[in-house]
Motif scaffolding. Sequence first.
Motif, PDB file in Angstrom:
ATOM      1  N   GLY A   1       0.798  -1.216   0.000  1.00  0.00           N
ATOM      2  CA  GLY A   1       0.000   0.000   0.000  1.00  0.00           C
ATOM      3  C   GLY A   1       0.830   1.265   0.000  1.00  0.00           C
ATOM      4  O   GLY A   1       2.011   1.253  -0.356  1.00  0.00           O
ATOM      5  N   LEU A   2       0.211   2.359   0.438  1.00  0.00           N
ATOM      6  CA  LEU A   2       0.824   3.687   0.370  1.00  0.00           C
ATOM      7  C   LEU A   2       2.125   3.762   1.168  1.00  0.00           C
ATOM      8  O   LEU A   2       3.170   4.169   0.636  1.00  0.00           O
ATOM      9  CB  LEU A   2      -0.175   4.734   0.870  1.00  0.00           C
ATOM     10  CG  LEU A   2       0.222   6.211   0.796  1.00  0.00           C
ATOM     11  CD1 LEU A   2      -1.025   7.075   0.649  1.00  0.00           C
ATOM     12  CD2 LEU A   2       1.005   6.660   2.022  1.00  0.00           C
ATOM     13  N   ALA A   3       2.084   3.391   2.448  1.00  0.00           N
ATOM     14  CA  ALA A   3       3.268   3.492   3.300  1.00  0.00           C
ATOM     15  C   ALA A   3       4.384   2.570   2.822  1.00  0.00           C
ATOM     16  O   ALA A   3       5.567   2.929   2.863  1.00  0.00           O
ATOM     17  CB  ALA A   3       2.904   3.176   4.750  1.00  0.00           C
ATOM     18  N   ALA A   4       4.021   1.388   2.358  1.00  0.00           N
ATOM     19  CA  ALA A   4       5.024   0.437   1.862  1.00  0.00           C
ATOM     20  C   ALA A   4       5.739   1.001   0.639  1.00  0.00           C
ATOM     21  O   ALA A   4       6.969   0.923   0.521  1.00  0.00           O
ATOM     22  CB  ALA A   4       4.363  -0.898   1.525  1.00  0.00           C
ATOM     23  N   ASP A   5       4.981   1.568  -0.299  1.00  0.00           N
ATOM     24  CA  ASP A   5       5.590   2.182  -1.482  1.00  0.00           C
ATOM     25  C   ASP A   5       6.514   3.335  -1.091  1.00  0.00           C
ATOM     26  O   ASP A   5       7.607   3.484  -1.648  1.00  0.00           O
ATOM     27  CB  ASP A   5       4.497   2.713  -2.418  1.00  0.00           C
ATOM     28  CG  ASP A   5       3.963   1.643  -3.354  1.00  0.00           C
ATOM     29  OD1 ASP A   5       4.510   0.523  -3.355  1.00  0.00           O
ATOM     30  OD2 ASP A   5       2.994   1.920  -4.082  1.00  0.00           O
ATOM     31  N   ALA A   6       6.072   4.165  -0.135  1.00  0.00           N
ATOM     32  CA  ALA A   6       6.876   5.308   0.288  1.00  0.00           C
ATOM     33  C   ALA A   6       8.206   4.851   0.890  1.00  0.00           C
ATOM     34  O   ALA A   6       9.263   5.424   0.600  1.00  0.00           O
ATOM     35  CB  ALA A   6       6.104   6.158   1.299  1.00  0.00           C
ATOM     36  N   PHE A   7       8.166   3.807   1.735  1.00  0.00           N
ATOM     37  CA  PHE A   7       9.411   3.312   2.318  1.00  0.00           C
ATOM     38  C   PHE A   7      10.306   2.681   1.269  1.00  0.00           C
ATOM     39  O   PHE A   7      11.536   2.871   1.286  1.00  0.00           O
ATOM     40  CB  PHE A   7       9.133   2.299   3.431  1.00  0.00           C
ATOM     41  CG  PHE A   7      10.391   1.664   3.947  1.00  0.00           C
ATOM     42  CD1 PHE A   7      11.255   2.374   4.771  1.00  0.00           C
ATOM     43  CD2 PHE A   7      10.741   0.378   3.573  1.00  0.00           C
ATOM     44  CE1 PHE A   7      12.438   1.810   5.223  1.00  0.00           C
ATOM     45  CE2 PHE A   7      11.923  -0.205   4.012  1.00  0.00           C
ATOM     46  CZ  PHE A   7      12.772   0.518   4.846  1.00  0.00           C
ATOM     47  N   GLN A   8       9.736   1.907   0.360  1.00  0.00           N
ATOM     48  CA  GLN A   8      10.552   1.268  -0.674  1.00  0.00           C
ATOM     49  C   GLN A   8      11.285   2.316  -1.506  1.00  0.00           C
ATOM     50  O   GLN A   8      12.459   2.152  -1.837  1.00  0.00           O
ATOM     51  CB  GLN A   8       9.685   0.384  -1.572  1.00  0.00           C
ATOM     52  CG  GLN A   8       9.111  -0.847  -0.895  1.00  0.00           C
ATOM     53  CD  GLN A   8      10.164  -1.876  -0.498  1.00  0.00           C
ATOM     54  OE1 GLN A   8      11.310  -1.787  -0.909  1.00  0.00           O
ATOM     55  NE2 GLN A   8       9.766  -2.848   0.305  1.00  0.00           N
ATOM     56  N   LEU A   9      10.601   3.408  -1.839  1.00  0.00           N
ATOM     57  CA  LEU A   9      11.258   4.477  -2.596  1.00  0.00           C
ATOM     58  C   LEU A   9      12.354   5.121  -1.757  1.00  0.00           C
ATOM     59  O   LEU A   9      13.472   5.354  -2.249  1.00  0.00           O
ATOM     60  CB  LEU A   9      10.234   5.523  -3.019  1.00  0.00           C
ATOM     61  CG  LEU A   9      10.806   6.733  -3.774  1.00  0.00           C
ATOM     62  CD1 LEU A   9      11.391   6.301  -5.113  1.00  0.00           C
ATOM     63  CD2 LEU A   9       9.745   7.803  -3.983  1.00  0.00           C
ATOM     64  N   ALA A  10      12.055   5.417  -0.476  1.00  0.00           N
ATOM     65  CA  ALA A  10      13.036   6.063   0.395  1.00  0.00           C
ATOM     66  C   ALA A  10      14.267   5.190   0.580  1.00  0.00           C
ATOM     67  O   ALA A  10      15.409   5.687   0.590  1.00  0.00           O
ATOM     68  CB  ALA A  10      12.401   6.371   1.756  1.00  0.00           C
ATOM     69  N   PHE A  11      14.093   3.892   0.719  1.00  0.00           N
ATOM     70  CA  PHE A  11      15.224   2.981   0.915  1.00  0.00           C
ATOM     71  C   PHE A  11      15.972   2.736  -0.385  1.00  0.00           C
ATOM     72  O   PHE A  11      17.180   2.482  -0.379  1.00  0.00           O
ATOM     73  CB  PHE A  11      14.718   1.660   1.495  1.00  0.00           C
ATOM     74  CG  PHE A  11      15.821   0.726   1.913  1.00  0.00           C
ATOM     75  CD1 PHE A  11      16.890   1.173   2.669  1.00  0.00           C
ATOM     76  CD2 PHE A  11      15.784  -0.614   1.562  1.00  0.00           C
ATOM     77  CE1 PHE A  11      17.904   0.310   3.061  1.00  0.00           C
ATOM     78  CE2 PHE A  11      16.777  -1.485   1.941  1.00  0.00           C
ATOM     79  CZ  PHE A  11      17.847  -1.026   2.699  1.00  0.00           C
ATOM     80  N   THR A  12      15.260   2.827  -1.507  1.00  0.00           N
ATOM     81  CA  THR A  12      15.898   2.622  -2.808  1.00  0.00           C
ATOM     82  C   THR A  12      16.976   3.673  -3.073  1.00  0.00           C
ATOM     83  O   THR A  12      18.033   3.362  -3.633  1.00  0.00           O
ATOM     84  CB  THR A  12      14.848   2.664  -3.935  1.00  0.00           C
ATOM     85  OG1 THR A  12      13.992   1.534  -3.810  1.00  0.00           O
ATOM     86  CG2 THR A  12      15.503   2.634  -5.316  1.00  0.00           C
ATOM     87  N   LEU A  13      16.730   4.912  -2.667  1.00  0.00           N
ATOM     88  CA  LEU A  13      17.661   5.995  -2.984  1.00  0.00           C
ATOM     89  C   LEU A  13      19.048   5.774  -2.386  1.00  0.00           C
ATOM     90  O   LEU A  13      20.033   5.666  -3.128  1.00  0.00           O
ATOM     91  CB  LEU A  13      17.070   7.338  -2.551  1.00  0.00           C
ATOM     92  CG  LEU A  13      15.890   7.816  -3.405  1.00  0.00           C
ATOM     93  CD1 LEU A  13      15.237   9.036  -2.771  1.00  0.00           C
ATOM     94  CD2 LEU A  13      16.356   8.139  -4.814  1.00  0.00           C
ATOM     95  N   PRO A  14      19.224   5.682  -1.054  1.00  0.00           N
ATOM     96  CA  PRO A  14      20.579   5.465  -0.535  1.00  0.00           C
ATOM     97  C   PRO A  14      21.129   4.097  -0.904  1.00  0.00           C
ATOM     98  O   PRO A  14      22.336   3.940  -1.125  1.00  0.00           O
ATOM     99  CB  PRO A  14      20.408   5.604   0.986  1.00  0.00           C
ATOM    100  CG  PRO A  14      18.983   5.276   1.241  1.00  0.00           C
ATOM    101  CD  PRO A  14      18.239   5.787   0.036  1.00  0.00           C
TER     102      PRO A  14
END
Length: 539
Positions: free
Chosen positions: A35-48
Amino acid sequence: MSLIRNVGTIGGLTAVSRVFGFARDILLARALGAGLAADAFQLAFTLPNTFRRLFAEGAFSVAFVPLYSRALHGRDGEPGSEEAATAFANDVLSVFVWVLLAFTGVCMLFMPGIVWLLAREYASVPGKFELSVFLARVTFPYLGLISLVAMLSGLLNARSRFGPGAAAPILLNIFLISGIIIGDRLRGDSSNDVVVVNALAIAVALSGAAQLAYLAWATRRAGVRLKVTLPRFTPEVKRLGMLILPATFGAGIYQISQLVDTFFATSLPQGSLTLLKLADRLNQMPLGIVGIALGTAILPMLSRHIHTGDNAEAQRLQGNAFEIATLLTLPAAAALAVCAPAFCTAFFVGGKFTPADGALMASIVVALVAGLPAYVIVKVLNPGFFAREDTRTPVWTALASLIFNIALNLYVVGRYGIVGLAGATAASASLNCVLLYIMLHRRGWFRFTAKLFSRVARQLIATGAMTAVLWYLMPLMADRYAGNLFEKVWSLAVLVGVGGAVFFGVAFAVGALDKDLLGQLRRRKPVRTKADDEILEVE
């Protein structure tokens, strides 16, 4: 220490890390769903994480290790020394620290723009864009910390101390598992997923500090004393910088493709990015254990052979690594493709992760693992260039593959969605693999011998037999994969056990397994060649 033993050390510790990572992803899927929170974390973790793989573990490592190894061991008859190697490492560290601080600070400042470039569609979902920016800012310091970890790991690898660098990622997964559990406890009976992802983001940053402390301790234990001084751009540091620039692209085609995939995935229905990342973790299990282990182990050894002019040993080393890579990844890719529905249902479906999520994730896994052998073989072929300090050639092969990947995505994403995107990634990795081999072959640096071709062909026969058996078994236990714990365990155990028995049985019967190699693996001491005691005599 032999190639096999080095790969075993790295692969074994990486396997432990992957098991922890797998447990982390199971908990993450059940706690957050897609869902929304999962997608947001995956994007945030993908960057670093992507920048870490691209710059630190990719470009920096492949440029730093040969230069440090040359300073330590010498080259072309010139002796190396501890003093020269330590002075070079100190100069690099003193420049690297300030560059990382500046880069991290700038990225955190402009994080809204970075997130918008990768996921502009998130702005149309209330709260999703803002949450992604916040989480990305919390996790991004991990990049600076883990980049220093990569430098210390490369230094130790050049000294044939592969354990600490391979063990460090275990700390990341332990911290993330703790973050999921703590976040889930803090939200209690509510359905507020934001509490969980906030705890996860903090855990990412803390894990970077823990890994750096561990590698600093391991470096001092190895007798190396490093210190940060005012930056000095010595000729060797400048040379490292010139090597890093093209290596950033050449060593990071998979990571750059990940950013491209992230961009396309964020334009698809909510949950697509999470499903892609979870599916890629299954793909990363054999890739991390085999590919990273082989690439890490052979780079310093290959550099040493090339620097001493022993081209025959260099070619044999890459040939041995290629054979090990295909022996382990061909059956892994086939088994993952056939058994993906069973694995996704048994491990991930539950809590907030629905059966429909599991079915779509299985299709993504099938598309991704089509490129698994190529992902791993690239890790074996790239060191053939990097050990010769040629970081330019992989740039051109990577550029061709990346352009192909983008063009293919533009065609397939609109038609086949997230599954088409995964297939495009696999196709571009395969193209990169073919181009790298062509260049190595044309320059006489590595050639596919008749013996190696025969061995791989026999591995394919064994893989085909295993695939046929698994294809027959899969539907017979379809109701068990979503059953109780006991049913899940025994049904998956049957698949794994029968598949493994068929592959290795047929492989032994048709001669796909090198009997000399198996005999040497059973010995306590590695067999030494005349040229170097680090290469097993397997040919």
